[in-house]
Write an enzyme that holds these catalytic residues in place. Structure first.
Site, PDB file in Angstrom:
ATOM      1  CG  ASP A 161      -2.099   0.890   1.116  1.00 41.67           C
ATOM      2  OD1 ASP A 161      -2.306   1.457   0.021  1.00 41.67           O
ATOM      3  OD2 ASP A 161      -2.833   1.060   2.105  1.00 41.67           O
ATOM      4  CG  HIS A 192       1.009   2.380  -9.466  1.00 39.51           C
ATOM      5  ND1 HIS A 192       0.615   1.900  -8.234  1.00 39.51           N
ATOM      6  CD2 HIS A 192      -0.012   3.168  -9.898  1.00 39.51           C
ATOM      7  CE1 HIS A 192      -0.598   2.364  -7.948  1.00 39.51           C
ATOM      8  NE2 HIS A 192      -0.986   3.152  -8.933  1.00 39.51           N
ATOM      9  CG  LEU A 231       9.482 -17.167  -2.348  1.00 38.12           C
ATOM     10  CD1 LEU A 231       9.345 -17.361  -0.835  1.00 38.12           C
ATOM     11  CD2 LEU A 231       9.833 -15.706  -2.647  1.00 38.12           C
TER      12      LEU A 231
HETATM   13  C1  FPP Z   1      -1.331   0.420  -3.494  1.00 33.88           C
HETATM   14  O1  FPP Z   1      -0.914   1.730  -3.642  1.00 33.88           O
HETATM   15  C2  FPP Z   1      -0.927  -0.507  -4.533  1.00 33.88           C
HETATM   16  C3  FPP Z   1      -1.734  -1.055  -5.514  1.00 33.88           C
HETATM   17  C4  FPP Z   1      -3.082  -0.620  -5.887  1.00 33.88           C
HETATM   18  C5  FPP Z   1      -1.319  -2.216  -6.284  1.00 33.88           C
HETATM   19  C6  FPP Z   1       0.089  -2.653  -6.130  1.00 33.88           C
HETATM   20  C7  FPP Z   1       0.778  -2.353  -7.367  1.00 33.88           C
HETATM   21  C8  FPP Z   1       2.111  -2.406  -7.546  1.00 33.88           C
HETATM   22  C9  FPP Z   1       3.089  -2.821  -6.513  1.00 33.88           C
HETATM   23  C10 FPP Z   1       2.633  -1.974  -8.851  1.00 33.88           C
HETATM   24  C11 FPP Z   1       2.792  -3.003  -9.868  1.00 33.88           C
HETATM   25  C12 FPP Z   1       2.289  -4.317  -9.537  1.00 33.88           C
HETATM   26  C13 FPP Z   1       2.883  -5.468  -9.862  1.00 33.88           C
HETATM   27  C14 FPP Z   1       2.305  -6.752  -9.366  1.00 33.88           C
HETATM   28  C15 FPP Z   1       4.114  -5.527 -10.694  1.00 33.88           C
HETATM   29  P1  FPP Z   1      -2.064   2.798  -3.867  1.00 33.88           P
HETATM   30  O2  FPP Z   1      -2.166   3.073  -5.326  1.00 33.88           O
HETATM   31  O3  FPP Z   1      -3.325   2.332  -3.217  1.00 33.88           O
HETATM   32  O4  FPP Z   1      -1.468   4.053  -3.132  1.00 33.88           O
HETATM   33  P2  FPP Z   1      -2.203   5.029  -2.107  1.00 33.88           P
HETATM   34  O5  FPP Z   1      -2.690   4.159  -0.981  1.00 33.88           O
HETATM   35  O6  FPP Z   1      -1.119   5.955  -1.693  1.00 33.88           O
HETATM   36  O7  FPP Z   1      -3.293   5.694  -2.866  1.00 33.88           O
END
Ligand code: FPP
Length: 228
Positions: free
Chosen positions: A13, A30, A125
């Site tokens: 997150d 991201h 893993l």
């Molecule tokens: C939360 O941050 C993250 C996500 C919605 C998805 C996780 C995505 C990644 C790690 C990027 C690429 C994914 C992969 C599997 C390669 P948020 O967008 O909710 O951030 P915020 O809480 O600050 O709004």
């Protein structure tokens, strides 16, 4: 460390907040998040005691975001495998997806199926990638499978054996970055006795040092599983 988790899980997150704080476009949050994911997978694979790592990569609620952001996340997932699949395979890492991937672009679905197929005999893993995943839905689909098999009543063990994460054991340790303290419909059944850790830093700011600090915190927890 005395004690390490067999199954560790992450709610990744805070990508957008990380970018915003730095005056960057949220897509860059991201992008950095995906880089951190790759590093974490490689680092965890070096730790013998850790056999399974689950990551919440796309929730059923994430469809509510702008299409442009959704497309960027999809692109990052595909790119992660394009760039690293060979190395992941050389490192003996196995990939499993959990969730209904039928709503994703066909090319991405094909890629994900291929990645699982190509890594299915790897013994390092196991990475469980939750994509369009919901914890309640995971339990419901397990029960539906049992109903189809004509079960008249079900035990916890029956449900466990039909979860999308099976045969991975219960989660020992959950880390959710960015300071939010909730599980947001992630692997509800598997988290029943898990230890949890909610560091304040955002997912893209998770360094190797912070990962080891988290594992140290886990190693000091006193797990009683409801007993003495
Ligand atoms: C939360 O941050 C993250 C996500 C919605 C998805 C996780 C995505 C990644 C790690 C990027 C690429 C994914 C992969 C599997 C390669 P948020 O967008 O909710 O951030 P915020 O809480 O600050 O709004």
């Amino acid at each position: 460390m005395k004690k390490l988790p067999t199954h560790i899980a992450f709610i990744m997150d805070g990508n957008r907040r990380w970018a915003k704080k730095r005056g960057l476009n949220k897509m860059l949050g991201h992008k950095k998040g995906a880089e951190v994911l790759v590093s974490v997978i490689k680092e965890l694979n070096k730790i013998n005691e850790i056999k399974y790592a689950s990551f919440f990569a796309f929730s059923t609620e994430n469809w509510n975001r702008e299409q442009k952001e959704i497309d960027a996340i999809f692109h990052l997932i595909e790119e992660m495998f394009e760039k690293n699949e060979q190395e992941f395979n050389n490192l003996n890492i196995k990939f499993v997806t959990m969730g209904d991937i039928s709503r994703f672009p066909v090319v991405m679905q094909e890629k994900l199926i291929k990645v699982q197929e190509n890594s299915k005999n790897n013994s390092g893993l196991t990475v469980l990638l939750a994509l369009n995943y919901g914890g309640r839905d995971d339990i419901a689909q397990a029960v539906n499978k049992l109903l189809k098999a004509n079960f008249k009543s079900v035990t916890e063990e029956d449900i466990k054996r039909n979860l999308l994460s099976y045969p991975a054991p219960d989660i020992d340790f959950l880390i959710r970055t960015s300071g939010e303290q909730r599980v947001s419909n992630f692997m509800l059944f598997q988290l029943a006795y898990s230890e949890m850790y909610f560091p304040k830093y955002c997912w893209p700011a998770l360094t190797k040092k912070r990962l080891y600090k988290a594992l140290k915190i886990y190693s000091k927890r006193n797990r009683r599983f409801g007993g003495n």
